[in-house]
Design a protein around this motif. Sequence first.
Motif, PDB file in Angstrom:
ATOM      1  N   TRP A  44      11.946  23.016  39.189  1.00  0.00           N
ATOM      2  CA  TRP A  44      11.871  21.365  39.188  1.00  0.00           C
ATOM      3  C   TRP A  44      12.579  20.897  38.166  1.00  0.00           C
ATOM      4  O   TRP A  44      12.951  21.382  37.169  1.00  0.00           O
ATOM      5  N   GLY A  45      12.692  19.465  38.602  1.00  0.00           N
ATOM      6  CA  GLY A  45      13.477  18.739  37.654  1.00  0.00           C
ATOM      7  C   GLY A  45      12.331  18.286  36.778  1.00  0.00           C
ATOM      8  O   GLY A  45      11.226  18.071  36.679  1.00  0.00           O
TER       9      GLY A  45
ATOM     10  N   SER B 114      22.487  22.589  39.236  1.00  0.00           N
ATOM     11  CA  SER B 114      23.559  23.218  38.529  1.00  0.00           C
ATOM     12  C   SER B 114      24.279  24.252  39.503  1.00  0.00           C
ATOM     13  O   SER B 114      25.332  24.649  39.107  1.00  0.00           O
ATOM     14  N   VAL B 115      23.730  24.731  40.299  1.00  0.00           N
ATOM     15  CA  VAL B 115      23.965  25.843  41.478  1.00  0.00           C
ATOM     16  C   VAL B 115      23.698  25.560  42.900  1.00  0.00           C
ATOM     17  O   VAL B 115      22.863  24.397  43.263  1.00  0.00           O
ATOM     18  N   ARG B 116      24.459  26.095  43.735  1.00  0.00           N
ATOM     19  CA  ARG B 116      24.377  25.808  45.140  1.00  0.00           C
ATOM     20  C   ARG B 116      23.540  26.921  45.837  1.00  0.00           C
ATOM     21  O   ARG B 116      24.549  27.445  46.685  1.00  0.00           O
ATOM     22  N   THR B 117      22.711  27.744  45.360  1.00  0.00           N
ATOM     23  CA  THR B 117      22.077  28.653  46.029  1.00  0.00           C
ATOM     24  C   THR B 117      20.846  28.435  46.434  1.00  0.00           C
ATOM     25  O   THR B 117      19.983  29.391  46.712  1.00  0.00           O
TER      26      THR B 117
ATOM     27  N   ALA C   8      13.136  19.219  43.448  1.00  0.00           N
ATOM     28  CA  ALA C   8      12.537  20.514  43.757  1.00  0.00           C
ATOM     29  C   ALA C   8      13.391  21.450  44.314  1.00  0.00           C
ATOM     30  O   ALA C   8      14.013  20.934  45.406  1.00  0.00           O
ATOM     31  N   ALA C   9      13.502  22.802  44.320  1.00  0.00           N
ATOM     32  CA  ALA C   9      14.395  23.564  44.998  1.00  0.00           C
ATOM     33  C   ALA C   9      13.725  24.975  45.157  1.00  0.00           C
ATOM     34  O   ALA C   9      12.830  25.446  44.288  1.00  0.00           O
ATOM     35  N   GLY C  10      13.946  25.608  46.277  1.00  0.00           N
ATOM     36  CA  GLY C  10      13.236  26.924  46.394  1.00  0.00           C
ATOM     37  C   GLY C  10      13.813  27.636  47.726  1.00  0.00           C
ATOM     38  O   GLY C  10      14.949  27.113  48.258  1.00  0.00           O
ATOM     39  N   GLY C  11      13.400  28.569  48.161  1.00  0.00           N
ATOM     40  CA  GLY C  11      13.712  29.360  49.244  1.00  0.00           C
ATOM     41  C   GLY C  11      13.150  29.060  50.591  1.00  0.00           C
ATOM     42  O   GLY C  11      13.455  29.704  51.561  1.00  0.00           O
TER      43      GLY C  11
ATOM     44  N   GLN D 276      19.186  24.144  36.442  1.00  0.00           N
ATOM     45  CA  GLN D 276      18.574  23.031  36.154  1.00  0.00           C
ATOM     46  C   GLN D 276      18.755  21.938  37.456  1.00  0.00           C
ATOM     47  O   GLN D 276      19.679  21.803  38.137  1.00  0.00           O
ATOM     48  N   LEU D 277      17.689  21.118  37.317  1.00  0.00           N
ATOM     49  CA  LEU D 277      17.703  20.170  38.309  1.00  0.00           C
ATOM     50  C   LEU D 277      17.777  18.676  37.653  1.00  0.00           C
ATOM     51  O   LEU D 277      16.682  18.681  36.608  1.00  0.00           O
TER      52      LEU D 277
END
Length: 116
Positions: free
Chosen positions: A106-107, A25-28, A95-98, A3-4
Amino acid sequence: QVQLVESGGGLVQAGDSLRLSCAASVRTFSSMGWFRQAPGKEREFVAAISWSGGSTRYADSVKGRFTISRDNAKNTMALQTNSLKPEDTAVYYCAAGGSMYSFNYWGQGTQVTVSS
Protein backbone atom coordinates in the motif's frame (compact mmCIF):
# COMPACT_ATOMS: atom_id res chain seq x y z
CA GLN A 1 11.65 -2.86 0.12
CA VAL A 2 8.56 -2.28 -2.02
CA GLN A 3 7.44 1.34 -2.20
CA LEU A 4 4.28 2.83 -3.72
CA VAL A 5 3.88 6.61 -3.93
CA GLU A 6 0.63 8.34 -4.92
CA SER A 7 0.28 11.85 -6.31
CA GLY A 8 -2.27 14.04 -8.08
CA GLY A 9 -4.86 14.63 -5.38
CA GLY A 10 -6.28 18.07 -4.73
CA LEU A 11 -9.27 20.33 -4.17
CA VAL A 12 -11.84 20.44 -6.98
CA GLN A 13 -15.48 21.30 -7.61
CA ALA A 14 -18.20 18.81 -8.42
CA GLY A 15 -18.01 17.85 -12.09
CA ASP A 16 -14.26 18.40 -12.32
CA SER A 17 -11.58 15.79 -13.01
CA LEU A 18 -8.31 14.68 -11.47
CA ARG A 19 -5.64 12.25 -12.62
CA LEU A 20 -4.11 10.28 -9.78
CA SER A 21 -0.75 8.58 -10.28
CA CYS A 22 1.16 5.84 -8.48
CA ALA A 23 4.87 5.19 -8.87
CA ALA A 24 6.15 1.73 -7.90
CA SER A 25 9.70 0.85 -6.94
CA VAL A 26 9.54 -2.53 -8.73
CA ARG A 27 7.67 -4.07 -11.67
CA THR A 28 6.80 -7.45 -10.21
CA PHE A 29 3.11 -7.06 -9.39
CA SER A 30 0.51 -9.15 -11.20
CA SER A 31 -2.19 -6.64 -10.28
CA MET A 32 -2.46 -3.08 -9.07
CA GLY A 33 -5.41 -1.07 -7.88
CA TRP A 34 -6.89 1.88 -6.07
CA PHE A 35 -8.79 2.05 -2.79
CA ARG A 36 -10.22 5.02 -0.93
CA GLN A 37 -11.16 5.89 2.62
CA ALA A 38 -13.51 8.69 3.63
CA PRO A 39 -13.58 10.15 7.16
CA GLY A 40 -15.30 7.76 9.56
CA LYS A 41 -15.52 5.03 6.92
CA GLU A 42 -13.64 1.82 6.19
CA ARG A 43 -11.28 1.59 3.24
CA GLU A 44 -13.18 0.54 0.10
CA PHE A 45 -12.23 -0.86 -3.29
CA VAL A 46 -12.28 1.52 -6.27
CA ALA A 47 -10.55 -0.11 -9.26
CA ALA A 48 -8.03 -2.80 -10.22
CA ILE A 49 -5.96 -3.70 -13.28
CA SER A 50 -4.02 -6.79 -14.34
CA TRP A 51 -0.29 -6.81 -15.15
CA SER A 52 -0.93 -6.62 -18.91
CA GLY A 53 -3.70 -4.07 -18.56
CA GLY A 54 -6.06 -6.45 -20.36
CA SER A 55 -8.39 -6.90 -17.40
CA THR A 56 -9.93 -4.20 -15.23
CA ARG A 57 -12.66 -4.03 -12.63
CA TYR A 58 -14.42 -1.13 -10.93
CA ALA A 59 -16.65 -0.45 -7.99
CA ASP A 60 -20.23 0.22 -9.08
CA SER A 61 -20.03 3.72 -7.62
CA VAL A 62 -17.32 4.80 -10.09
CA LYS A 63 -18.15 2.84 -13.26
CA GLY A 64 -18.39 5.13 -16.27
CA ARG A 65 -16.56 7.94 -14.48
CA PHE A 66 -13.15 6.55 -13.46
CA THR A 67 -10.58 4.84 -15.69
CA ILE A 68 -7.59 2.84 -14.43
CA SER A 69 -4.45 2.36 -16.52
CA ARG A 70 -0.80 1.35 -16.13
CA ASP A 71 2.51 1.84 -17.90
CA ASN A 72 4.81 -1.03 -16.97
CA ALA A 73 7.77 0.54 -18.80
CA LYS A 74 7.56 3.44 -16.36
CA ASN A 75 6.44 1.40 -13.32
CA THR A 76 3.42 3.67 -12.98
CA MET A 77 -0.34 3.36 -12.63
CA ALA A 78 -3.01 6.03 -13.01
CA LEU A 79 -6.63 6.65 -12.13
CA GLN A 80 -8.46 9.20 -14.26
CA THR A 81 -11.36 10.49 -12.19
CA ASN A 82 -14.02 12.35 -14.19
CA SER A 83 -17.35 13.91 -13.19
CA LEU A 84 -16.27 13.98 -9.56
CA LYS A 85 -18.95 14.12 -6.88
CA PRO A 86 -18.74 15.27 -3.24
CA GLU A 87 -19.13 11.63 -2.18
CA ASP A 88 -15.84 10.86 -3.96
CA THR A 89 -14.04 12.86 -1.27
CA ALA A 90 -11.54 10.52 0.39
CA VAL A 91 -7.90 9.59 0.75
CA TYR A 92 -7.03 7.48 -2.29
CA TYR A 93 -4.51 4.66 -1.85
CA CYS A 94 -2.41 2.85 -4.43
CA ALA A 95 -2.23 -0.92 -3.90
CA ALA A 96 -0.35 -3.85 -5.41
CA GLY A 97 -0.54 -7.63 -5.13
CA GLY A 98 -0.69 -11.00 -6.81
CA SER A 99 -4.30 -11.00 -7.98
CA MET A 100 -7.18 -8.76 -9.00
CA TYR A 101 -8.87 -9.45 -5.68
CA SER A 102 -6.12 -9.30 -3.07
CA PHE A 103 -3.46 -6.70 -2.35
CA ASN A 104 -0.62 -6.69 0.16
CA TYR A 105 1.34 -3.50 -0.56
CA TRP A 106 0.00 0.00 0.00
CA GLY A 107 0.99 3.59 -0.62
CA GLN A 108 0.62 6.44 1.85
CA GLY A 109 -2.44 7.96 0.17
CA THR A 110 -3.34 11.19 -1.62
CA GLN A 111 -6.25 13.41 -0.59
CA VAL A 112 -9.09 14.13 -3.02
CA THR A 113 -11.64 16.72 -1.89
CA VAL A 114 -14.70 17.53 -4.02
CA SER A 115 -16.84 20.54 -3.10
CA SER A 116 -20.53 20.96 -3.98
